[in-house]
Write a protein that holds these residues in place. Structure first.
Motif, mmCIF file in Angstrom:
data_model
loop_
_atom_site.group_PDB
_atom_site.id
_atom_site.type_symbol
_atom_site.label_atom_id
_atom_site.label_comp_id
_atom_site.label_asym_id
_atom_site.label_seq_id
_atom_site.Cartn_x
_atom_site.Cartn_y
_atom_site.Cartn_z
ATOM 1 N N ARG A 1 -13.757 -50.088 -20.892
ATOM 2 C CA ARG A 1 -12.331 -50.377 -21.051
ATOM 3 C C ARG A 1 -11.465 -49.361 -20.305
ATOM 4 N NH1 ARG A 1 -12.124 -48.211 -27.252
ATOM 5 N NH2 ARG A 1 -11.765 -46.012 -26.742
ATOM 6 N N ARG B 1 -7.789 -47.690 -21.177
ATOM 7 C CA ARG B 1 -6.848 -47.635 -22.295
ATOM 8 C C ARG B 1 -5.701 -46.681 -22.014
ATOM 9 N NH1 ARG B 1 -8.985 -46.591 -28.312
ATOM 10 N NH2 ARG B 1 -8.889 -44.383 -27.760
ATOM 11 N N TYR C 1 -10.340 -54.693 -21.275
ATOM 12 C CA TYR C 1 -11.797 -54.643 -21.347
ATOM 13 C C TYR C 1 -12.397 -55.413 -20.173
ATOM 14 C CZ TYR C 1 -11.491 -52.576 -25.955
ATOM 15 O OH TYR C 1 -11.231 -51.720 -26.990
#
Length: 493
Positions: free
Chosen positions: A55, A57, A39
């Protein structure tokens, strides 16, 4: 880009999901994933403080970069771009969209979340309705100290946004089985616990409390439209311009509550003017497109559609570039900082500690009085051109009276709702007249360009006649609308 509508629940480590088979034709799963997310935020958490999540991911079926922007409680707009190799730099297109929050500060990794996710999907045939994610989370604060938290939570997210009743039923089922609605808006908020933007405290029930809360809501509205304007999303420029106008109007109307805001008002006016250029071109281009679509083909002579379409569109795009330049400038960031400072530490006037209902009702009445005085002055003006200007002042006063009444309606109730509606009636009739006048001026300018290029200007003259007729009708309608409005407002005030 998508809209995320979800409810989040905290659950104990030994929680058992309830049976959901009776809520959909098919309940598929669970299917497990391992998700690792980094993040990004400024060191002082400017994104998290406003409910914004950025973010990177890995894992699952939607790996990539995700920017989540708040739209309403439980609803967020999600913008995704493909995963990049580097973890050091945020993709420029996403960094650009959060500039109203970062204001020049660097983005860095502030947290890491490792989530073991178990997903169950509710379907009707092949249509996915809702996704239930059962998450076991390990969260690491990547700032100083490296604090680690572990917890379990359940997210119920709509896939089909028309299934809000289903979301409510699933939520009820989860609560009955021991789940508790999460107080944190996101996993990141649960870990970092960001402080919301500071808002000065006033005496409960005071005029100061009501006005500051309204100003804060409009600053939020302004910020929420910034990424949408940068993406040139539909209606975004209009909504950001309205937020500017509402803020400026409130600072003028409530100057005895919050004082010393003249410089902020000037900067809001400047920003509104930049936004207004593109918005006005957008509106008038659509207006001319509608007019031309209503004409028989034999009455459209020469390249009028191109001049009133493509040419205006090119000017509109140029105006959008000026907006982007403005939103990327230090002057804009200074305005946003000044608005934050105003909310955190305003200079309060003598009316601020007074009871809200008593003092603010008087302010609403004063703002309506400005409308009647402006019209009284306009009626004494004989010169047609000066009278147009005077009537435009009536319209501006009506808009301010409307915004003031709308700001006060949660506190003062239905009378303010009615007053706002009556002021809007005045604004709309005068606006229809003004729009017709501006349309005529634009058509005459475009006709002159066409004439110099040797083109037939017949259709321009026809359109000018249509706009003149519409403006005249609005002008003729105004006295009756005014008389009805004055009679109704007298009962309210």
């Amino acid at each position: 880009m998508g809209i995320e509508i979800e409810d989040k629940f905290d659950v104990p480590r030994d929680y058992a999901l309830p049976d959901l088979n009776d809520l959909a034709t098919d309940v598929i799963g669970p299917k497990s994933y391992q998700l690792v997310a980094l993040y990004y935020d400024t060191p002082d958490l400017r994104l998290a403080a406003r409910g914004v999540t950025l973010r990177r991911r890995r894992g699952g079926d939607d790996a990539g970069w995700h920017l989540k922007l708040p739209k309403a409680k439980g609803v967020r707009q999600e913008i995704a771009v493909p995963l990049t190799r580097t973890t050091r730099a945020v993709p420029p297109e996403l960094a650009e969209l959060v500039r109203a929050y970062t204001r020049g500060a660097e983005l860095e990794v502030v947290a890491e979340l490792d989530t073991r996710r178990s997903v169950t999907v509710l379907r009707e045939g092949e249509t996915r309705l809702l996704e239930l994610a059962d998450d076991n989370v390990k969260a690491i604060d990547r700032r100083e100290g490296g604090r680690v938290l572990r917890w379990r939570e359940v997210e119920a997210e709509l896939i089909d946004e028309n299934q809000r009743t289903l979301l409510a039923k699933v939520g009820k089922r989860l609560r009955k089985s021991g789940a508790e609605p999460s107080e944190a808006a996101s996993k990141l908020a649960k870990l970092l616990r960001p402080a919301p933007p500071p808002l000065a405290r006033c005496e409960p029930g005071s005029a100061g409390e009501v006005v500051l809360a309204y100003l804060a809501s409009q600053v939020d509205a302004l910020l929420s439209q910034d990424p949408r304007v940068r993406r040139a999303e539909d209606d975004a420029v209009h909504q950001m311009r309205v937020a500017c106008r509402r803020l400026r109007s409130a600072l003028k109307a409530f100057k005895t509550v919050v004082t010393g805001t003249e410089q902020v008002q000037d900067e809001l006016r400047r920003l509104g003017d930049v936004l207004g250029e593109a918005r006005d071109l957008e509106v008038i281009r659509a207006r001319f497109g509608e007019r031309l679509a209503g004409l028989p083909p034999e009455l459209i002579v020469g390249p009028v559609q191109e001049r009133l379409g493509a040419d205006l569109l090119a000017r509109e795009r140029d105006a959008y570039e000026r907006i982007k330049d403005t939103l990327s400038g230090e002057r804009y960031y200074t305005l946003l900082n000044d608005l934050d400072a105003l909310l955190a530490g305003p200079t309060l006037g003598k009316a601020a500690p007074m009871p809200a209902k008593e003092r603010l009702a008087a302010i609403a009445a004063d703002n309506w009085s400005r409308v009647t005085k402006a019209y009284d002055r306009a009626r004494t003006v004989e010169d047609p051109e000066r009278r147009e200007t005077a009537m435009h002042d009536v319209r501006k006063a009506a808009k301010r009276a409307r915004y003031t009444a709308e700001a006060l309606s949660p506190t003062l109730g239905k009378d303010m709702v009615k007053l706002a509606g009556r002021a809007e009636d005045i604004q709309e009739v005068l606006g229809a007249h003004q729009d017709g006048v501006v349309a005529q001026e634009t058509l005459i300018e475009e006709a002159e360009r066409a004439r110099r290029a040797g083109e037939d200007t017949f259709t321009y003259g026809l359109l000018v006649g249509i706009e003149r007729d519409l403006a005249a009708r609005a002008h003729d309608d105004f006295p009756e609308v005014w008389a009805e409005t004055v009679k109704a407002v007298e009962k309210l005030l």
